[in-house]
Scaffold this motif. Structure first.
Motif: not given
Length: 390
Positions: A93-121
């Motif tokens: 469980v990641q408790v939020g605040d992925v966004l703001d204060r840095g420059g990798d926000e979209l890449r983090l959202l994509y990465l976490l989404h990718h890992l969600k799919l892999q984890a479920a599989a």
């Protein structure tokens, strides 16, 4: 019978072309390939989930991809050489605040989404919940966005529009609604060089925006896993009485554009579930009030929170009934050393850390105030075990 490629026309291509374009845009933005970029949306996770054999909690990330990868690796959730899920049946469980204060926000959202799919599989799961910064950004409040973060969205918009243009070349391809429609092209009071990035950020993250819909709509605001309740800020009795499922549903409907443009009240005020600091700030926690809150949630033994940076690292108060896991790891915060919380099936709590200043023998943090003084400040102890990793 094989199809003669010379006879292919636009009439035959819409599903193939649409999937190809989506995958092309994803890879261009994130460097990640999704074989099925836009699968049918699954039902949002339940508010209450059974206890797994191994549960891991990760604090605020704030747009810092390298430090996030360190935390995921520390938790044994990814192979650092490939960034692929290696957590098997672990639930994280990641408790939020992925966004703001840095420059990798979209890449983090994509990465976490990718890992969600892999984890479920792989029989595991990765859950992300809303922090106050997700709520702020969906509301159009970008006061903590960095120049690099705004520019990342500007670049996303270029690829997203290129994808729309590619789809329009072939009649019959379903074209999604234009997310930029109705968004102003100029922003008085903002430097002109940031206008395109701000416009793209608004288009992507506003309610029903493509990034909000794809990566944030599936977030819960409160999540109970086994006997641990996860929330970004904290919970009060009135939140429980209103209904955790109802809060999750109302926030989800708002993110997807079904509930107007104004965020629900329980994520908006100072004492809301994403802004509250009553149990995460300082060492004088109101344990009696915390106990009263947990008693209203059947089976809950502890509240795990982010939001408030713990410069001394992950810690617990009220006999570890309140666990605070935001270590400020982002360079946009305090550039803290990554740490994660592990909760094993028997309820054993462990801090996984690479902090060499952690005294394993006494299980207490040594924080050096100033080298010239040669002094160490020992913070209050907790019952959590500690594993220091190189």
């Amino acid at each position: 019978m094989e199809m003669d490629s010379s006879n292919l026309t636009c009439r035959d291509l819409p599903p193939i072309l649409s999937s190809f374009v989506d995958a092309f845009v994803d890879f261009s933005v994130s460097g990640l390939f999704f074989p099925n970029p836009n699968p049918n949306p699954s039902a949002p996770p339940a508010t209450r989930l059974p206890a797994p054999g191994r549960l891991v909690a990760i604090g605020d990330l704030h747009g810092d991809l390298p430090k996030t990868l360190q935390a995921l690796s520390l938790a044994g959730l990814i192979d650092p050489s490939t960034n692929r899920w290696t957590g098997s049946a672990t639930v994280a469980v990641q408790v939020g605040d992925v966004l703001d204060r840095g420059g990798d926000e979209l890449r983090l959202l994509y990465l976490l989404h990718h890992l969600k799919l892999q984890a479920a599989a792989d029989g595991g799961a990765l859950h992300t919940i809303h922090g106050n910064h997700e709520i702020m950004n969906v509301s159009g409040n970008f006061r903590y966005a960095t120049a690099a973060g705004v520019d990342e969205f500007r670049r996303w918009a270029l690829w997203y529009r290129a994808g729309l243009a590619m789809k329009r070349l072939c009649p019959g391809v379903e074209i999604p609604p234009d997310p930029f429609k109705g968004i102003p092209k100029s922003f008085p009071g903002v430097k002109k060089e940031f206008w395109e990035g701000i416009r793209a950020r608004l288009a992507a993250l506003r309610p029903d925006g493509p990034i909000a819909n794809r990566f944030l709509a599936g977030n819960q605001t409160v999540l109970l896993v086994g006997d641990s309740v996860f929330v970004h800020g904290g919970l009060l009795q009135n939140h429980i009485q209103y209904g955790l499922e109802k809060i999750n549903e109302e926030v989800r409907d708002w993110v997807t554009g079904l509930n107007g443009r104004i965020s629900p009240v329980f994520v908006r005020s100072r004492d809301s579930v994403v802004w509250l600091r009553r149990f995460s700030e300082g060492w004088n926690c109101d344990c009696r009030q915390l106990e009263g809150v947990l008693e209203l949630i059947p089976g809950a033994k502890r509240m795990v929170m982010g939001h408030t940076i713990q410069e001394e690292g992950i810690n617990g108060v009220c006999e570890d009934r309140a666990i605070r896991i935001d270590v400020g790891l982002s360079k946009g915060c305090t550039d803290g050393l990554p740490e994660v919380l592990e909760i094993n099936g028997g309820g054993e709590l462990r801090i996984l850390t690479s902090n060499p200043l952690y005294d394993r023998q006494h299980k207490r943090r040594r924080v050096v105030e100033e080298e010239k003084k040669g002094l160490a400040l020992l913070v209050p102890d907790s019952r959590m075990e500690v594993e220091v990793k190189a």
